[in-house]
Design a protein around this motif. Structure first.
Motif, mmCIF file in Angstrom:
data_model
loop_
_atom_site.group_PDB
_atom_site.id
_atom_site.type_symbol
_atom_site.label_atom_id
_atom_site.label_comp_id
_atom_site.label_asym_id
_atom_site.label_seq_id
_atom_site.Cartn_x
_atom_site.Cartn_y
_atom_site.Cartn_z
ATOM 1 N N UNK A 117 35.415 40.121 58.096
ATOM 2 C CA UNK A 117 34.460 39.494 59.051
ATOM 3 C C UNK A 117 33.458 38.785 58.045
ATOM 4 N N UNK A 118 32.751 38.082 58.725
ATOM 5 C CA UNK A 118 31.628 37.397 58.059
ATOM 6 C C UNK A 118 30.352 37.909 57.826
ATOM 7 N N UNK A 119 30.061 37.998 56.605
ATOM 8 C CA UNK A 119 28.675 39.064 56.359
ATOM 9 C C UNK A 119 27.498 38.008 56.389
ATOM 10 N N UNK A 120 26.282 38.486 57.056
ATOM 11 C CA UNK A 120 25.284 37.762 57.219
ATOM 12 C C UNK A 120 25.107 37.168 58.605
ATOM 13 N N UNK A 121 23.804 37.059 59.050
ATOM 14 C CA UNK A 121 23.740 36.421 60.443
ATOM 15 C C UNK A 121 23.324 35.184 60.442
ATOM 16 N N UNK A 122 22.882 34.287 59.667
ATOM 17 C CA UNK A 122 22.732 33.032 59.651
ATOM 18 C C UNK A 122 22.642 32.357 58.186
ATOM 19 N N UNK A 123 22.682 30.995 58.047
ATOM 20 C CA UNK A 123 22.744 30.255 56.932
ATOM 21 C C UNK A 123 24.131 29.609 56.604
ATOM 22 N N UNK A 124 24.232 28.963 55.577
ATOM 23 C CA UNK A 124 25.196 28.377 54.957
ATOM 24 C C UNK A 124 26.352 29.425 54.782
ATOM 25 N N UNK A 125 27.617 29.156 55.010
ATOM 26 C CA UNK A 125 28.936 30.067 54.909
ATOM 27 C C UNK A 125 29.421 29.759 53.549
ATOM 28 N N UNK A 126 29.555 30.684 52.723
ATOM 29 C CA UNK A 126 30.379 30.752 51.248
ATOM 30 C C UNK A 126 31.650 31.553 51.652
ATOM 31 N N UNK A 127 32.850 30.952 51.343
ATOM 32 C CA UNK A 127 33.923 31.512 51.306
ATOM 33 C C UNK A 127 34.219 32.091 49.978
ATOM 34 N N UNK A 128 34.985 33.433 49.851
ATOM 35 C CA UNK A 128 35.402 33.891 48.493
ATOM 36 C C UNK A 128 36.549 34.715 48.447
ATOM 37 N N UNK A 129 37.406 34.811 47.492
ATOM 38 C CA UNK A 129 38.891 35.469 47.336
ATOM 39 C C UNK A 129 38.518 36.796 46.655
ATOM 40 N N UNK A 130 39.167 37.645 46.637
ATOM 41 C CA UNK A 130 39.125 38.859 45.550
ATOM 42 C C UNK A 130 40.601 39.084 44.933
ATOM 43 N N UNK A 131 40.618 39.183 43.531
ATOM 44 C CA UNK A 131 41.699 39.248 42.915
ATOM 45 C C UNK A 131 41.763 40.276 41.805
ATOM 46 N N UNK A 132 42.525 40.978 41.570
ATOM 47 C CA UNK A 132 42.887 42.080 40.533
ATOM 48 C C UNK A 132 44.164 41.870 39.594
ATOM 49 N N UNK A 133 43.702 41.932 38.425
ATOM 50 C CA UNK A 133 44.900 41.574 37.330
ATOM 51 C C UNK A 133 46.056 42.262 37.413
ATOM 52 N N UNK A 134 47.307 41.870 37.243
ATOM 53 C CA UNK A 134 48.264 42.556 37.297
ATOM 54 C C UNK A 134 48.444 43.440 35.799
ATOM 55 N N UNK A 135 48.751 44.576 35.977
ATOM 56 C CA UNK A 135 48.767 45.448 34.593
ATOM 57 C C UNK A 135 47.395 46.173 34.283
ATOM 58 N N UNK A 136 46.424 46.054 35.431
ATOM 59 C CA UNK A 136 45.020 46.793 35.037
ATOM 60 C C UNK A 136 45.129 48.140 35.831
ATOM 61 N N UNK A 137 46.239 48.525 36.539
ATOM 62 C CA UNK A 137 46.380 49.769 37.179
ATOM 63 C C UNK A 137 45.405 49.834 38.167
ATOM 64 N N UNK A 138 44.840 48.759 38.829
ATOM 65 C CA UNK A 138 43.887 48.877 39.662
ATOM 66 C C UNK A 138 44.450 48.326 41.068
ATOM 67 N N UNK A 139 43.855 49.204 42.328
ATOM 68 C CA UNK A 139 44.392 48.615 43.478
ATOM 69 C C UNK A 139 43.675 47.380 44.157
#
Length: 295
Positions: A117-139
């Protein structure tokens, strides 16, 4: 010589001069008998009634036995009621994770492609991605959840009312990406963006490069010694490092501690020092933007 009297035959008449037997008036003998039985029954009933509380014996099956009192637990052996037991102590906070941390990965990344969902109630919308390095053993989903919680607040950058943030899939249009990378990969990515994150020759801090928020896996898992010594939960350090580096992406610069004992501004380099301030992961405190003197 005697002569025998011949037997009488026929009805026997009573001489008229013999008086008739008087009739019995009432039934006195029967009444006496009934009264006796009633008295006897009352005695029997009285004998089998339960004795009073202060009686010394109980009648059971015709035998007298001593009363049996319920055992009373002694104060030393009595168990306390569940409501009287103190609550169990809470689990101690996690300050750092144990186990080896990969220092290098493959240099490639997997993305959290879940809708958010969108975070925040008003203002400019900034979109972001989330990425994890392969081989880091993190989900990647767990990291995506942590980033989402940090940027949702309350207390995050969207509390200004002039900014909205939304996580999008890796293939969608975006404004910046939040990476979780091993120390070796983070060092190279940050240096390529113009920031040297080495301390003592090893990539130590996290950074922001143009369009990239880069979180060092060492800090994500281990925090830093002075914050571990201060008892800061690892979860709060993670909130700080995300909001700090995203703050750089939003155009904010480093700040200093405003006074001993006061909360540290989120743009203070808390990974390196507190300078008498108290660790704080949020850019908004008490609903207001909290800042310190510029560096």
């Amino acid at each position: 010589m005697s002569t025998s009297r011949p037997p009488r035959t026929g009805p026997v008449s009573v001489p008229a001069d013999r008086p008739a037997r008087p009739a019995i008036r009432g039934r006195r003998p029967v009444v006496v008998l009934v009264a006796f039985l009633v008295a006897l029954g009352g005695g029997v009933l009285a004998a089998v009634q339960r004795p009073s509380a202060d009686a010394e014996v109980l009648v059971s099956d015709g035998m007298a036995t001593a009363p049996v009192a319920a055992p009373t637990p002694s104060p030393s052996t009595a168990s306390p009621s569940p409501s009287a037991l103190p609550p169990p102590p809470p689990d101690p906070p996690v300050l750092t994770l144990s186990g080896p941390v990969p220092s290098t990965g493959r240099g490639t990344f997997g993305y959290d492609d879940r809708p958010a969902p969108v975070l925040g109630r008003a203002g400019v919308l900034r979109r972001f991605r989330v990425a994890v390095e392969h081989g880091s053993a993190e989900d990647v989903a767990a990291f995506g959840d942590a980033v989402q919680a940090a940027l949702a607040g309350p207390g995050s950058w969207v509390d200004s009312g002039r900014l909205r943030l939304q996580r999008v899939p890796g293939t969608a249009r975006y404004d910046f990406t939040v990476y979780l990378a091993t120390a070796g990969t983070a060092g190279r990515m940050c240096l390529a963006g113009g920031t040297d994150i080495r301390v003592g020759g090893r990539p130590y801090t996290s950074c922001r490069a143009p369009g990239k928020v880069i979180i060092n896996l060492d800090r994500w898992r281990l925090s830093v010694p002075h914050l571990v010594k201060a008892g800061l939960p690892l979860e709060r350090y993670r909130l700080y490092v995300i909001n700090h580096e995203v703050g750089h992406q939003l155009g904010h610069h480093h700040e200093r501690c405003p006074g001993v004992g006061r909360p540290a501004p989120v743009m203070q380099q808390q990974t390196l020092f507190l300078d008498g301030c108290v660790a704080n992961p949020w850019p908004y405190v008490g609903g207001r933007r909290y800042t310190g003197p510029p560096v």
